[in-house]
Design a protein around this motif. Structure first.
Motif, PDB file in Angstrom:
ATOM      1  N   GLY A  26       0.861  -1.096   0.135  1.00 54.92           N
ATOM      2  CA  GLY A  26       0.471   0.216  -0.390  1.00 54.92           C
ATOM      3  C   GLY A  26       0.890   1.116  -0.026  1.00 54.92           C
ATOM      4  N   GLY A  27       0.292   2.134  -0.460  1.00 57.13           N
ATOM      5  CA  GLY A  27       1.046   3.103  -0.729  1.00 57.13           C
ATOM      6  C   GLY A  27       2.303   3.507  -1.753  1.00 57.13           C
ATOM      7  N   VAL A  28       3.084   2.334  -2.536  1.00 58.68           N
ATOM      8  CA  VAL A  28       3.738   2.462  -3.474  1.00 58.68           C
ATOM      9  C   VAL A  28       3.171   2.750  -5.032  1.00 58.68           C
ATOM     10  CG1 VAL A  28       5.839   1.294  -3.805  1.00 58.68           C
ATOM     11  CG2 VAL A  28       5.153   1.390  -1.581  1.00 58.68           C
ATOM     12  N   GLU A  29       3.618   3.116  -5.732  1.00 59.78           N
ATOM     13  CA  GLU A  29       2.882   2.359  -7.467  1.00 59.78           C
ATOM     14  C   GLU A  29       4.515   2.335  -8.124  1.00 59.78           C
ATOM     15  OE1 GLU A  29      -0.842   4.795  -7.857  1.00 59.78           O
ATOM     16  OE2 GLU A  29       0.533   6.717  -6.826  1.00 59.78           O
ATOM     17  N   ARG A  30       3.956   2.098  -9.124  1.00 61.59           N
ATOM     18  CA  ARG A  30       5.625   1.975 -10.434  1.00 61.59           C
ATOM     19  C   ARG A  30       4.921   2.178 -11.666  1.00 61.59           C
ATOM     20  NH1 ARG A  30       6.678  -4.019  -8.130  1.00 61.59           N
ATOM     21  NH2 ARG A  30       4.861  -3.957  -8.034  1.00 61.59           N
ATOM     22  N   VAL A  31       5.662   2.745 -12.225  1.00 61.49           N
ATOM     23  CA  VAL A  31       5.476   2.561 -13.638  1.00 61.49           C
ATOM     24  C   VAL A  31       6.844   1.993 -14.046  1.00 61.49           C
ATOM     25  CG1 VAL A  31       6.393   4.248 -15.976  1.00 61.49           C
ATOM     26  CG2 VAL A  31       5.024   4.901 -13.980  1.00 61.49           C
ATOM     27  N   MET A  32       6.658   0.366 -14.850  1.00 59.14           N
ATOM     28  CA  MET A  32       6.960  -0.638 -15.348  1.00 59.14           C
ATOM     29  C   MET A  32       7.497  -0.461 -16.594  1.00 59.14           C
ATOM     30  SD  MET A  32       4.909  -3.776 -13.921  1.00 59.14           S
ATOM     31  CE  MET A  32       4.234  -3.191 -12.531  1.00 59.14           C
ATOM     32  N   LEU A  33       9.270   0.409 -16.451  1.00 57.52           N
ATOM     33  CA  LEU A  33      10.118   0.319 -17.919  1.00 57.52           C
ATOM     34  C   LEU A  33      10.134  -0.643 -18.701  1.00 57.52           C
ATOM     35  CD1 LEU A  33      11.431   3.521 -16.526  1.00 57.52           C
ATOM     36  CD2 LEU A  33      10.003   3.755 -17.690  1.00 57.52           C
ATOM     37  N   ASP A  34      10.672  -1.366 -18.246  1.00 58.18           N
ATOM     38  CA  ASP A  34      10.859  -3.021 -18.500  1.00 58.18           C
ATOM     39  C   ASP A  34      10.989  -4.333 -17.916  1.00 58.18           C
ATOM     40  OD1 ASP A  34      13.731  -3.522 -17.748  1.00 58.18           O
ATOM     41  OD2 ASP A  34      14.933  -2.879 -18.957  1.00 58.18           O
ATOM     42  N   ARG A  35      10.856  -5.307 -17.448  1.00 60.99           N
ATOM     43  CA  ARG A  35      10.479  -6.077 -16.778  1.00 60.99           C
ATOM     44  C   ARG A  35      10.358  -7.565 -17.413  1.00 60.99           C
ATOM     45  NH1 ARG A  35       8.354  -5.029 -11.903  1.00 60.99           N
ATOM     46  NH2 ARG A  35       7.839  -7.006 -10.650  1.00 60.99           N
ATOM     47  N   VAL A  36      11.207  -8.274 -16.404  1.00 64.45           N
ATOM     48  CA  VAL A  36      11.631 -10.177 -16.962  1.00 64.45           C
ATOM     49  C   VAL A  36      10.880 -10.496 -15.556  1.00 64.45           C
ATOM     50  CG1 VAL A  36      12.408 -12.168 -17.973  1.00 64.45           C
ATOM     51  CG2 VAL A  36      12.845  -9.535 -18.455  1.00 64.45           C
ATOM     52  N   GLY A  37       9.868 -11.133 -15.106  1.00 63.46           N
ATOM     53  CA  GLY A  37       8.800 -11.972 -14.055  1.00 63.46           C
ATOM     54  C   GLY A  37       7.863 -11.274 -13.368  1.00 63.46           C
ATOM     55  N   ALA A  38       7.555 -12.320 -12.352  1.00 65.55           N
ATOM     56  CA  ALA A  38       6.531 -11.669 -11.887  1.00 65.55           C
ATOM     57  C   ALA A  38       7.047 -10.549 -11.033  1.00 65.55           C
ATOM     58  CB  ALA A  38       5.741 -12.949 -10.736  1.00 65.55           C
ATOM     59  N   GLU A  39       6.350 -10.682  -9.714  1.00 66.27           N
ATOM     60  CA  GLU A  39       6.748 -10.135  -8.204  1.00 66.27           C
ATOM     61  C   GLU A  39       8.637  -9.904  -8.211  1.00 66.27           C
ATOM     62  OE1 GLU A  39       6.541  -6.762  -6.651  1.00 66.27           O
ATOM     63  OE2 GLU A  39       5.129  -7.337  -7.686  1.00 66.27           O
ATOM     64  N   LYS A  40       8.843 -11.201  -8.207  1.00 64.04           N
ATOM     65  CA  LYS A  40      10.031 -10.616  -8.172  1.00 64.04           C
ATOM     66  C   LYS A  40      10.834 -11.130  -9.699  1.00 64.04           C
ATOM     67  CE  LYS A  40      10.034 -13.623  -3.704  1.00 64.04           C
ATOM     68  NZ  LYS A  40      10.766 -13.949  -2.871  1.00 64.04           N
ATOM     69  N   ALA A  41      11.476  -9.980  -9.789  1.00 65.61           N
ATOM     70  CA  ALA A  41      11.789  -9.660 -11.326  1.00 65.61           C
ATOM     71  C   ALA A  41      12.666  -8.778 -11.753  1.00 65.61           C
ATOM     72  CB  ALA A  41      10.279  -9.316 -11.940  1.00 65.61           C
ATOM     73  N   ARG A  42      13.091  -8.880 -12.516  1.00 66.10           N
ATOM     74  CA  ARG A  42      14.392  -8.476 -12.730  1.00 66.10           C
ATOM     75  C   ARG A  42      13.593  -7.003 -14.333  1.00 66.10           C
ATOM     76  NH1 ARG A  42      17.260  -6.262 -18.017  1.00 66.10           N
ATOM     77  NH2 ARG A  42      18.951  -6.360 -17.352  1.00 66.10           N
ATOM     78  N   ALA A  43      14.530  -6.101 -13.378  1.00 67.02           N
ATOM     79  CA  ALA A  43      13.221  -5.132 -13.414  1.00 67.02           C
ATOM     80  C   ALA A  43      13.636  -3.610 -13.404  1.00 67.02           C
ATOM     81  CB  ALA A  43      12.093  -5.022 -12.999  1.00 67.02           C
ATOM     82  N   THR A  44      13.140  -2.865 -14.605  1.00 72.58           N
ATOM     83  CA  THR A  44      13.254  -1.051 -14.697  1.00 72.58           C
ATOM     84  C   THR A  44      12.232  -0.240 -13.926  1.00 72.58           C
ATOM     85  OG1 THR A  44      15.453  -1.578 -16.029  1.00 72.58           O
ATOM     86  CG2 THR A  44      14.408   0.240 -15.618  1.00 72.58           C
ATOM     87  N   SER A  45      12.247   0.585 -13.093  1.00 70.32           N
ATOM     88  CA  SER A  45      11.076   0.961 -13.062  1.00 70.32           C
ATOM     89  C   SER A  45      11.325   2.203 -12.816  1.00 70.32           C
ATOM     90  CB  SER A  45      10.293   0.134 -11.747  1.00 70.32           C
ATOM     91  OG  SER A  45       9.931  -1.413 -11.955  1.00 70.32           O
ATOM     92  N   LEU A  46      10.405   3.552 -12.572  1.00 73.36           N
ATOM     93  CA  LEU A  46       9.910   4.631 -11.702  1.00 73.36           C
ATOM     94  C   LEU A  46       9.225   3.679 -10.689  1.00 73.36           C
ATOM     95  CD1 LEU A  46       9.710   7.300 -14.205  1.00 73.36           C
ATOM     96  CD2 LEU A  46      11.981   7.154 -12.936  1.00 73.36           C
ATOM     97  N   VAL A  47       8.851   3.562  -9.885  1.00 78.81           N
ATOM     98  CA  VAL A  47       8.673   4.118  -7.626  1.00 78.81           C
ATOM     99  C   VAL A  47       8.185   5.209  -7.503  1.00 78.81           C
ATOM    100  CG1 VAL A  47       8.728   2.663  -5.961  1.00 78.81           C
ATOM    101  CG2 VAL A  47       9.771   1.763  -7.257  1.00 78.81           C
ATOM    102  N   ARG A  48       6.649   5.364  -6.623  1.00 72.60           N
ATOM    103  CA  ARG A  48       6.353   6.163  -6.285  1.00 72.60           C
ATOM    104  C   ARG A  48       5.970   6.059  -4.851  1.00 72.60           C
ATOM    105  NH1 ARG A  48       2.674   9.714  -9.167  1.00 72.60           N
ATOM    106  NH2 ARG A  48       0.682   8.020  -9.067  1.00 72.60           N
ATOM    107  N   TYR A  49       6.431   5.942  -3.727  1.00 69.41           N
ATOM    108  CA  TYR A  49       6.242   6.404  -2.335  1.00 69.41           C
ATOM    109  C   TYR A  49       5.613   7.134  -1.447  1.00 69.41           C
ATOM    110  CZ  TYR A  49      10.192   2.264  -2.222  1.00 69.41           C
ATOM    111  OH  TYR A  49      10.461   1.655  -1.495  1.00 69.41           O
TER     112      TYR A  49
END
Length: 242
Positions: A26-49
């Motif tokens: 709760g309270g944390v949002e993301r813009v997913m830029l690239d992603r390979v995997g589910a919640e545990k992923a190789r990922a590049t994101s913007l994260v907003r707290y």
């Protein structure tokens, strides 16, 4: 989940196309830029707290790279205002949170297993910048891997209408590609304008690239990573460590 998962192809997301999605916390949002995997992923994101939000304590099996874009990002007993650059190596862990709220650029599970250095650099400190040719550069990280596959990360301050890829930079991109985030100002490529927080990933660069991307009329500050895509271009997603 696969998002921009073919690393042999260019990918981009201008800031006006961002879509913030809720994370499981709760309270944390993301813009997913690239992603390979589910919640545990190789990922590049913007994260907003949101203010007073947090993630439970967790480990970083493939490391974590962070650039704090706004607000203050905290982890355990350390607090990092906007401008801080962090690298948490594989096998490290922390409890991240933000009392006032924050937006961060995050890359997960993208480090070599041999990386063992924790990095924390205040990019708002002028002492961390140096003059390189016509621009100012803040070096953030340079791997000790082979010269043919060397990850290099920096912030680049460009003057008005200055091209991003100088001849020296272009030489680094022929095999390892480049990834960039507009931190301040704008970049221009043809008729496309990339405003603050726009993201581009390029698997290779050519002579045409060196002159096609330049700063806007007010200049630009750009997060730039080069050399890191050589190890994933052409790889099957099953082979990526997720």
């Amino acid at each position: 989940m696969l998002i921009n998962a073919d690393f042999s192809r260019r990918a981009e997301l201008p800031s006006e196309e961002h879509q913030w999605v809720k994370s499981p916390q709760g309270g944390v949002e993301r813009v997913m830029l690239d992603r390979v995997g589910a919640e545990k992923a190789r990922a590049t994101s913007l994260v907003r707290y949101a203010p007073s939000s947090h993630f439970p304590r967790h480990q970083h099996p493939g490391g974590e790279e962070i650039l704090v874009l706004s607000g203050t990002f905290s982890a355990d007993d350390e607090h990092y205002p906007a401008g801080w650059y962090l690298r948490n190596p594989p096998a490290s862990g922390h409890t991240p949170f933000s009392d006032e709220g924050a937006i961060i650029f995050v890359k997960l599970r993208q480090m070599l297993a041999s990386e063992n250095r924790h990095v924390a650099i205040d990019t708002y400190d002028n002492a961390n910048w140096q003059r390189v040719g016509s621009r100012e550069v803040c070096p953030l990280y340079s791997s000790e891997h082979s010269l043919d596959n060397r990850e290099q990360v920096s912030l680049q301050r460009l003057g008005a209408d200055e091209v991003l890829f100088s001849d020296d930079l272009l030489a680094q991109l022929t095999t390892g590609g480049a990834e960039l985030l507009v931190v301040k100002g704008t970049l221009i490529e043809g008729h496309q304008t990339y405003n603050k927080d726009s993201w581009i990933r390029m698997p290779t660069a050519t002579a045409a690239t060196s002159s096609s991307i330049k700063a806007g009329s007010q200049g630009a500050t750009v997060y730039l990573k080069t050399g890191h895509l050589a190890q994933v271009i052409g790889a099957d997603v099953e082979d990526l460590d997720v």
